[in-house]
Enzyme design. Structure first.
Site, PDB file in Angstrom:
ATOM      1  N   ARG A  12      40.675 -71.619  38.526  1.00 53.25           N
ATOM      2  CA  ARG A  12      39.420 -70.968  38.878  1.00 53.25           C
ATOM      3  C   ARG A  12      39.717 -69.484  39.080  1.00 53.25           C
ATOM      4  O   ARG A  12      40.826 -69.114  39.461  1.00 53.25           O
ATOM      5  CB  ARG A  12      38.841 -71.544  40.164  1.00 53.25           C
ATOM      6  CG  ARG A  12      38.535 -73.045  40.122  1.00 53.25           C
ATOM      7  CD  ARG A  12      38.001 -73.518  41.467  1.00 53.25           C
ATOM      8  NE  ARG A  12      37.670 -74.943  41.450  1.00 53.25           N
ATOM      9  CZ  ARG A  12      38.480 -75.910  41.849  1.00 53.25           C
ATOM     10  NH1 ARG A  12      39.701 -75.602  42.294  1.00 53.25           N
ATOM     11  NH2 ARG A  12      38.113 -77.173  41.811  1.00 53.25           N
ATOM     12  N   HIS A  17      40.425 -81.069  40.963  1.00 51.64           N
ATOM     13  CA  HIS A  17      39.157 -81.745  41.224  1.00 51.64           C
ATOM     14  C   HIS A  17      39.349 -82.800  42.308  1.00 51.64           C
ATOM     15  O   HIS A  17      40.296 -83.584  42.253  1.00 51.64           O
ATOM     16  CB  HIS A  17      38.639 -82.430  39.955  1.00 51.64           C
ATOM     17  CG  HIS A  17      38.071 -81.475  38.956  1.00 51.64           C
ATOM     18  ND1 HIS A  17      37.912 -81.795  37.615  1.00 51.64           N
ATOM     19  CD2 HIS A  17      37.605 -80.203  39.086  1.00 51.64           C
ATOM     20  CE1 HIS A  17      37.385 -80.769  36.981  1.00 51.64           C
ATOM     21  NE2 HIS A  17      37.184 -79.793  37.843  1.00 51.64           N
TER      22      HIS A  17
END
Length: 292
Positions: free
Chosen positions: A145, A262
């Site tokens: 990210r 995740h």
């Protein structure tokens, strides 16, 4: 209402330790809700019911995607869950409101030629060109990210071990491998900077401060002209590309989940649809009956 929102945001920051990006999103969504209820800020918590929330969602339908509406409803639910636990309200009115069904959209990704053209676009030997190459290579090599990349320090990177320590959402730490191309780009960039100390930011802006999320987006925009696509390419596109290419190369879905950070496997499973499209393409080209 506004006081309750600030109390909740303080709880998120100090007790839940959410990221500044997540905190800003919650604060913005909840203040938008409060402003809709009463522009003068005199609306009491007791007056908020499921009908008021539904009116707000109906108002949002005019110009927002279902995913954005669902996120805003989730913020309202979390606020009243907190207020219920604190004894400031008697029930959570948002629990009576159903979440809009999200559109199923496949994540856009680049093909091999496109991603190679993008990461190789910065060709200069100056520190900013070397920085841009390091940013693009690392985003694609590690599937990070943007906030994870901009939050890194030099000490988080282990070049000899080809690993990097990543601090993800909710302060969760994970270790991610770094590919050879990204290691070469990072080595060249750090050497040009004079091999900075471990406590210094890994990536700097032109003024010597820590690179921001917005600056990373500008770097991608500046070098995307060599890509033969009319689609908008964002830094997050490189994360989608990372996951899709791993899956198409035979990587295990659970391993990809760990690499991406995740919390739920269901979040990672969206990439299986991309892989199925690839399988169908191969089938159509290879099967005798498919060609008839």
């Amino acid at each position: 209402m506004k006081r309750a929102i600030e109390q909740f945001c303080s709880y998120l920051e100090n007790e839940r330790n959410v990221s500044q990006h997540t905190l800003a999103a919650y604060r913005s969504d909840l203040h938008q809700f409060a402003l809709f209820l009463d522009p003068h800020g005199t609306f009491s918590l007791a007056e908020v019911n499921h009908l008021a929330i539904r009116r707000y969602l109906a108002h949002l339908h005019k110009g927002h995607a279902k995913s954005s509406i669902g996120r805003k409803l989730s913020a309202i639910r979390a606020l009243f869950r907190y207020l219920l636990r604190e004894g400031q309200v008697e029930k959570n009115p948002a629990e009576l409101v159903s979440t809009p069904k999200k559109e199923k959209r496949l994540p856009f990704h680049l093909n091999i030629d496109q991603v190679e053209a993008l990461v190789e676009a910065p060709r200069g030997a100056d520190v900013l060109s070397l920085r841009d190459r390091a940013v693009l290579e690392t985003l694609y090599s590690c599937g990070l990210r943007v906030s994870e990349l901009t939050g890194m320090n030099v000490g988080d990177l282990d070049l000899p071990g080809a690993l990097v320590r990543v601090l993800g959402k909710g302060g969760k730490e994970r270790i991610v491998p770094v590919g050879s191309c990204a290691r070469e780009a990072l080595t060249a960039y750090l050497e040009e900077r004079g091999n900075p100390q471990p406590s210094e930011p890994l990536i700097l802006n032109a003024r010597g401060g820590r690179l921001t999320r917005r600056s990373v987006a500008r770097i991608v925009d500046a070098h995307m002209l060599l890509i033969a696509t009319m689609r908008k390419v964002s830094p997050h596109t490189l994360r989608h590309t990372f996951a899709t290419h791993l899956l198409e190369g035979g990587a295990d879905l659970r391993a990809i989940q760990e690499l991406l950070g995740h919390a739920s496997l269901s979040t990672t499973q969206k990439y299986t649809h991309v892989s199925i499209d690839k399988l169908m393409e191969v089938y159509d080209k290879a099967h005798p009956k498919a060609r008839s």
